[in-house]
Enzyme design. Sequence first.
Site, short mmCIF file in Angstrom:
data_model
loop_
_atom_site.label_atom_id
_atom_site.label_comp_id
_atom_site.label_asym_id
_atom_site.label_seq_id
_atom_site.Cartn_x
_atom_site.Cartn_y
_atom_site.Cartn_z
CG HIS A 1 -12.19 -3.61 8.26
ND1 HIS A 1 -12.77 -2.36 8.29
CD2 HIS A 1 -11.55 -3.75 9.44
CE1 HIS A 1 -12.50 -1.78 9.44
NE2 HIS A 1 -11.77 -2.60 10.16
CD GLU B 1 -5.25 5.01 4.54
OE1 GLU B 1 -4.46 4.59 3.72
OE2 GLU B 1 -6.39 4.55 4.70
CE LYS C 1 -3.68 -2.30 2.61
NZ LYS C 1 -4.67 -2.78 1.67
NE ARG D 1 -7.25 -9.87 -5.67
CZ ARG D 1 -8.40 -9.46 -5.17
NH1 ARG D 1 -9.51 -9.61 -5.87
NH2 ARG D 1 -8.48 -8.86 -3.99
#
Length: 494
Positions: A237, A202, A118, A294
């Site tokens: 999540h 974040e 990330k 993907r």
Amino acid sequence: MPKINKILVANRGEIAIRVMRSARELGIKTVAVFSDADSTAQHVQFADEAIHIGPAPASQSYLLGNKIIEAAKTSGAEAIHPGYGFLSENAGFAEQVSEAGLIFIGPPPEAIRIMGDKLSAKAAVAAYNIPMVPGSDSGISDFEKALNEASAIGFPILIKAAAGGGGKGMRIVNSREEFKEQMDRAISEAISAFGDGSVFIEKFITKPRHIEIQVLGDQRGNIIHLFERECSVQRRHQKVIEEAPSAVVSSEMRNKMGQCAIDVAKACGYFGAGTVEFIVDEKLDFYFLEMNTRLQVEHPVTELISGVDLVKEQIYIAEGKELKIKQKDLVILGHSIESRIYAEDPYNNFLPDIGTLNTYRRPQGAGVRVDDGYEEGMEIPIYYDPMISKLVTYGKDRTEAIQRMVRAISEYHISGVETTLPFCKFVMEHPSFISGEFNTRFVEDHFDGKPPEGEEDEELVAIALAAYHLKLSKSQNNNSLNHKSKKWKKRLQN
Ligand code: ADP
């Protein structure tokens, strides 16, 4: 240009079959691989040929790149489709496939590598004008520095694993006091899940929606987007219900998000099918989250509203063909919703419920697509993801897609394991979902985890019926008892 005549699908279950279906339509032969747990599985029966690759645990079968490449060579397949999960986002595997002289049906290894982390993904897109969630641009190494950074962003913040996936290694921190403990937890979770303890900070968006854009790019630099999918209904999540288009995205917002997604793909030299994920706040401002390199689980909703077969496009792109679809020719037609039917008990914190599918009858009829890999009597192996199927509906508009989902759920009969079917029905009938006013907190805000009153009543009725038939049976023959008891048993199970 290489022509693909035979594809080995390095996966199992519904996605292996889904890929093989498109291949077959193109006249391409298919090769399945399977573990000990899957010797009689549907994907093995569907394929033109099948090769055994090892024991049940994925680490000894579906994750063994060398064995899979060997199987492709033995079978004479020219290409490998990885599906999703397993080796699909493993840059090393994609490289090995090419080195073996085979075609990897997916993006270039470098794009997988960049987007697989990330932090490197954020760095790669920094040169483009892409909105990002405020946060750190490198891994946390110094605790004091990280705490200062978190305070500057403002609590609550989210600690995330750079190598993250599947919602693992993610911790919400509400205040300075909790920071150290949550950071330690996130690091140890990241190490055990990904073997990489790198974490970053974040800003935690409190009521976000998850909206993602499907992209397709060829090997000649043409990239298009196929609109958005909204995936805000999640547990842990992780997505349970997805739809396309989103109930809140205007055409202006769609164009902006689409352009950002194309830029993200450009930033890593992408080709193939990919998904750029965004998080959207209450003001409908969107921020780049990550790119999945993907085919996504939820790709069917995009196929239904765009009329594009994404797997066929992946194959054409892998063959080096130019994208025939132009952005200006794409239109959204109707609405599509996907319910993921997991062997999980929604009334027990969505815990996996493994067992045998004693009853398994799929819904049918207009606007219903079921992608699955099971038949009645099959067992759900404990070794893999407990998803039984993807129930996808299509309607001329959102209302019809919802109505069809409710109808299809009522036609879907599964017994032997608990499933997410009743939860999906609950969502479809919930005023927040119907109105489009929901976010990723849907489960916490609206689902109390208890079966609805009505169902409990029905169970009481079934028990009463059972008692009645038992009494009746004393004066009747066994056949009649069997027939009737099956009926009330079915009521109990449904
Ligand atoms: P993973 O790769 O583990 O799936 P993602 O970054 O894709 O992780 O995020 C998964 C989900 O976690 C999102 O769909 C969203 O629900 C939640 N999430 C991620 N980042 C944030 C954030 N900054 N604020 C609030 N929720 C977030």
